[in-house]
Design a protein around this motif. Structure first.
Motif, PDB file in Angstrom:
ATOM      1  N   GLN A 486       0.832  -1.203   0.000  1.00  0.00           N
ATOM      2  CA  GLN A 486       0.000   0.000   0.000  1.00  0.00           C
ATOM      3  C   GLN A 486       0.867   1.255   0.000  1.00  0.00           C
ATOM      4  O   GLN A 486       1.791   1.389   0.790  1.00  0.00           O
ATOM      5  CB  GLN A 486      -0.914   0.010   1.231  1.00  0.00           C
ATOM      6  N   GLY A 487       0.543   2.159  -0.912  1.00  0.00           N
ATOM      7  CA  GLY A 487       1.294   3.406  -1.011  1.00  0.00           C
ATOM      8  C   GLY A 487       2.655   3.262  -1.658  1.00  0.00           C
ATOM      9  O   GLY A 487       3.387   4.251  -1.779  1.00  0.00           O
ATOM     10  N   GLN A 488       3.000   2.058  -2.088  1.00  0.00           N
ATOM     11  CA  GLN A 488       4.323   1.805  -2.664  1.00  0.00           C
ATOM     12  C   GLN A 488       4.244   1.769  -4.185  1.00  0.00           C
ATOM     13  O   GLN A 488       3.179   1.557  -4.777  1.00  0.00           O
ATOM     14  CB  GLN A 488       4.882   0.483  -2.146  1.00  0.00           C
ATOM     15  N   ASN A 489       5.396   1.933  -4.804  1.00  0.00           N
ATOM     16  CA  ASN A 489       5.485   1.912  -6.258  1.00  0.00           C
ATOM     17  C   ASN A 489       6.508   0.879  -6.712  1.00  0.00           C
ATOM     18  O   ASN A 489       7.626   0.818  -6.178  1.00  0.00           O
ATOM     19  CB  ASN A 489       5.907   3.283  -6.798  1.00  0.00           C
ATOM     20  N   VAL A 490       6.102   0.064  -7.685  1.00  0.00           N
ATOM     21  CA  VAL A 490       7.014  -0.840  -8.376  1.00  0.00           C
ATOM     22  C   VAL A 490       7.350  -0.179  -9.698  1.00  0.00           C
ATOM     23  O   VAL A 490       6.459   0.095 -10.515  1.00  0.00           O
ATOM     24  CB  VAL A 490       6.365  -2.213  -8.616  1.00  0.00           C
ATOM     25  N   LEU A 491       8.604   0.105  -9.925  1.00  0.00           N
ATOM     26  CA  LEU A 491       9.015   0.832 -11.125  1.00  0.00           C
ATOM     27  C   LEU A 491       8.721   0.024 -12.381  1.00  0.00           C
ATOM     28  O   LEU A 491       9.061  -1.151 -12.476  1.00  0.00           O
ATOM     29  CB  LEU A 491      10.506   1.169 -11.064  1.00  0.00           C
ATOM     30  N   ILE A 492       8.096   0.682 -13.356  1.00  0.00           N
ATOM     31  CA  ILE A 492       7.810   0.076 -14.657  1.00  0.00           C
ATOM     32  C   ILE A 492       7.922   1.165 -15.709  1.00  0.00           C
ATOM     33  O   ILE A 492       7.430   2.287 -15.513  1.00  0.00           O
ATOM     34  CB  ILE A 492       6.403  -0.572 -14.669  1.00  0.00           C
ATOM     35  N   VAL A 493       8.593   0.893 -16.786  1.00  0.00           N
ATOM     36  CA  VAL A 493       8.784   1.906 -17.836  1.00  0.00           C
ATOM     37  C   VAL A 493       7.456   2.110 -18.555  1.00  0.00           C
ATOM     38  O   VAL A 493       6.916   1.188 -19.183  1.00  0.00           O
ATOM     39  CB  VAL A 493       9.867   1.475 -18.835  1.00  0.00           C
ATOM     40  N   ARG A 494       6.913   3.325 -18.475  1.00  0.00           N
ATOM     41  CA  ARG A 494       5.611   3.622 -19.063  1.00  0.00           C
ATOM     42  C   ARG A 494       5.710   4.279 -20.438  1.00  0.00           C
ATOM     43  O   ARG A 494       4.753   4.244 -21.213  1.00  0.00           O
ATOM     44  CB  ARG A 494       4.817   4.536 -18.127  1.00  0.00           C
ATOM     45  N   TYR A 495       6.859   4.902 -20.743  1.00  0.00           N
ATOM     46  CA  TYR A 495       7.003   5.614 -22.011  1.00  0.00           C
ATOM     47  C   TYR A 495       8.384   5.346 -22.583  1.00  0.00           C
ATOM     48  O   TYR A 495       9.334   5.053 -21.854  1.00  0.00           O
ATOM     49  CB  TYR A 495       6.815   7.130 -21.820  1.00  0.00           C
ATOM     50  N   SER A 496       8.500   5.495 -23.884  1.00  0.00           N
ATOM     51  CA  SER A 496       9.819   5.414 -24.509  1.00  0.00           C
ATOM     52  C   SER A 496      10.620   6.651 -24.121  1.00  0.00           C
ATOM     53  O   SER A 496      10.062   7.673 -23.705  1.00  0.00           O
ATOM     54  CB  SER A 496       9.683   5.346 -26.034  1.00  0.00           C
ATOM     55  N   VAL A 497      11.932   6.551 -24.237  1.00  0.00           N
ATOM     56  CA  VAL A 497      12.756   7.723 -23.908  1.00  0.00           C
ATOM     57  C   VAL A 497      12.431   8.877 -24.840  1.00  0.00           C
ATOM     58  O   VAL A 497      12.503  10.058 -24.445  1.00  0.00           O
ATOM     59  CB  VAL A 497      14.264   7.377 -23.967  1.00  0.00           C
TER      60      VAL A 497
END
Length: 684
Positions: A486-497
């Motif tokens: 809860q309240g945490q984030n798992v990093l995931i690439v959402r956009y290209s550079v």
């Protein structure tokens, strides 16, 4: 560089037919989508009332089905992740025989109030002399639900007394004794339709199973029986209905012997290789998930064996539409995995699997065998496509293994846990605590204004946009039933550079610098967090897989440092896991308290996996270095493998020594079993 692809075929189709004829129960689900494992209740007919809390077993037993608590629907599995280290600040109240073992998993149970024995003759003799049933508990050191069951049941004084007084209790590390695990997992799967760890099996004194399951809660909850109830009912039935238990178990065992027997019939014509390969391709294409890649909706495993097969299929069929589709499936899957949360964007490497279809929220455990096979899969994709991303990811995996899973002897450790303490003051571990972030933490770490960007934009704003970080956290509650994220984030690439750079009005090169700098700052903070448990057991099979990873990536990229690391791994295998006098591979060795490599008092002989994967690694190393002695040792090991495991009558290789009297089934289930754990236990 030559690409080699190996295939091992097996079938258990006959088993289900035999087992179906023996089943006595019909069951119905109690409820689904529970945040905790759920028992499937049964309506039993013609069986003792005392055991009518079970489901669809061939026995009057405690056969249980569990919902997966980190994925939707019914999966029939237990889960895997981290373990708690013992509190060394106080003298343990209890100490049992496991304190003398080398396995991390067994040592984690050395201070239970249970009279545990390791698998061996001492335990077998005790069971026979006292005429007691055996309680066999199988797991591994980075298995989350193994540790839940330990905390709830094996540390419970009352349950410990019941176990110790009425059963001979044996604890097995499945990574240390995969042969034992395979035999009894085959029984559990056949009698329940599913399996997983922890595995709980009750045996007669002559090691024949009669009841099996996975995780049991300590006490009854509603209509769900707890371990205490299960134990009391088994004790009762052992005294009053023993003959039925034993005969039912023997019928199952005989059915399993027939169903798992794989042999070539004299004069039988094998199907043409291209036909078999095409059938495999069709099955994978049918299960392929278009949006994010992979071969099921959720949970999703990397399945590098499937990916390597599809690249091999493409190499042979590249002119066909099927070949092109096979390659498309592989490359898309590898790209999406690299962008997803299953890929550790801060500290490199891959987690064991994703609990969702988009590769976002992983089960945070990291296994050596995944790293070795994924390094090979990514570098092969680079060879096939020329796409630099794949080479970068392959190198990224090896960086993680070199830094976090490497022993000074040249060997590689087995696994890194999913669970850890959130802070040094914490008293309870949480899954993913080492890897996740709040939005506030990232803003505090990356406060600098980025010059040249649109508006007064901070480095944190850019990083959070690119990696999908949200103020309230980015984990769907459906993937976090216990509220640990809860309240945490798992990093995931959402956009290209390119898209992120355009969004903030900066160049791609500048964005890459900012993201790299941000990841380095996050990595520094992570190093200060309490680390997860590290299983420092070193296995020949998994080291062979990792040897292939370093050799292949080093050869393709022309990286001498990676090839030198591969040679160090081969030297380690020769020095520590090769018995020169006995001319055999040893399955495991361990990092001792003084940081030196140690061997068990009774070393475990190598299994088929050990020989096959070490031979493959040595062939990869020979191709990369052209040093003849690696080829010569590979040939020597292959001859020894043939002597030890080849079935000269029925053809094919046995997984372990077929002459071992303590193993009730001589199994031929394919040499890639270490890489196919997902087919047994996709837990939550």
């Amino acid at each position: 560089m030559m690409l080699r692809f190996g295939f091992a075929w097996s079938t258990l189709s006959a088993t289900s037919k035999h087992i179906a004829q023996a089943r006595l129960f019909t069951g119905s689900p109690l409820r689904k989508n529970s945040p905790r494992p759920v028992l499937y209740y049964s309506r039993c007919t013609g069986l003792p009332q005392a055991l009518q809390f079970c489901q669809k077993s061939v026995l009057a037993s405690t056969r249980l089905f569990w919902d997966s608590s980190r994925s939707s629907g019914v999966n029939f599995f237990s889960m895997a992740s981290g373990g708690d280290a013992p509190d060394r600040s106080k003298t343990p109240k209890h100490t049992n025989r496991l304190s003398k073992e080398k396995s991390s998993y067994l040592l984690q149970h050395a201070h239970n109030p249970v009279d545990w024995y390791p698998w061996g003759q001492e335990a077998f003799d005790k069971a026979k002399s006292e005429d007691k049933p055996i309680f066999l508990s199988v797991g591994y050191s980075t298995c989350h639900w193994c540790h839940v069951m330990e905390r709830e049941s094996f540390e419970d004084e009352e349950i410990g007394k019941i176990l110790s007084k009425n059963f001979v209790c044996i604890k097995v590390d499945r990574e240390e004794r995969p042969d034992v695990d395979k035999v009894y997992m085959t029984f559990v799967q056949a009698t329940s339709g599913g399996g997983g760890w922890p595995m709980s099996v009750w045996l007669t004194p002559d090691l024949r199973p009669f009841i099996g399951g996975t995780y049991f809660p300590p006490r009854d909850s509603g209509r769900r029986p707890g371990l205490k109830t299960v134990l009391l009912r088994i004790m009762e039935q052992w005294q009053s209905n023993r003959e039925t238990l034993e005969s039912s178990g023997e019928r199952v065992l005989e059915a399993l012997r027939k169903g798992t027997e794989i042999s070539a019939s004299p004069g039988e014509t094998l199907p043409p290789g291209p036909d078999v390969a095409n059938r495999c391709y069709q099955q994978l294409a049918h299960s392929y998930e278009e949006e994010y890649g992979g071969f099921r909706e959720a949970p999703k495993f990397p399945s590098p064996v499937n990916l390597m097969f599809l690249m091999s299929f493409w190499a042979v069929n590249r002119a066909s539409s099927e070949g092109a589709e096979a390659l498309r499936m592989v490359l898309h899957t590898l790209r999406m995995m690299a962008l997803g949360g299953i890929h550790d964007h801060v500290a490199q490497g891959f987690h064991r699997y994703s609990t969702d279809s988009s590769w976002h929220v992983p089960h945070f455990e990291k296994m050596l065998y995944d790293q070795g096979q994924l390094a090979v899969a990514y570098i092969t994709a680079y060879q096939v496509s020329g796409e630099r991303l794949f080479a970068d990811v392959a190198r990224d995996v090896l960086l993680y293994v070199s830094r976090d899973l490497s022993d000074k002897s040249g060997g590689f450790y087995s696994a890194e846990d999913a669970d850890s303490f959130p802070t040094v003051e914490s008293t309870e571990k949480r899954e993913g605590a080492f890897c996740v972030w709040t939005a506030g933490e990232i803003r505090e770490l990356l406060p600098d204004i980025v010059k040249g960007a649109k508006g007064a934009i901070t480095q944190a704003t850019i990083f959070m946009h690119h990696y999908g970080v949200k103020e309230q956290g980015n984990v769907d509650p459906a993937q976090d039933p216990h509220g640990e994220l809860q309240g945490q984030n798992v990093l995931i690439v959402r956009y290209s550079v390119e898209l992120t750079a355009a969004h903030f009005g900066i160049s791609v090169d500048r964005l890459s610098e900012l993201l790299s700098d941000a990841r380095a700052k996050l990595a520094e903070v992570r190093r200060a967090r309490p680390p997860p448990h590290l299983d420092t057991k070193m296995l020949a099979s998994w080291n062979g897989l990792m040897l292939s990873g370093f050799a292949r990536v080093g050869a393709v990229l022309g990286d001498k440092a990676l090839l030198e690391r591969a040679e160090r791994a081969a030297c380690f295998l020769r020095e520590h896991l090769w018995d020169e006098e006995g001319e055999r591979i040893l399955h495991s060795c361990y990092r001792g308290d003084d940081m030196e490599v140690e061997q068990a008092a009774s070393p475990i002989a190598g299994f088929l996996d050990d020989y096959a994967f070490v031979v493959c690694g040595l062939l990869d190393l020979f191709e990369a270095t052209q040093r003849l002695h690696w080829l010569q040792w590979a040939e020597e090991l292959q001859l020894r493998q043939d002597q030890l495991f080849w079935d000269s009558q029925g053809s094919g290789y046995f997984c372990s020594d077929p002459s071992d009297p303590t193993l009730l089934l001589a199994l031929k289930q394919g040499i890639a079993s270490t890489s196919r754990c997902e087919q047994i236990v996709p837990g939550p």
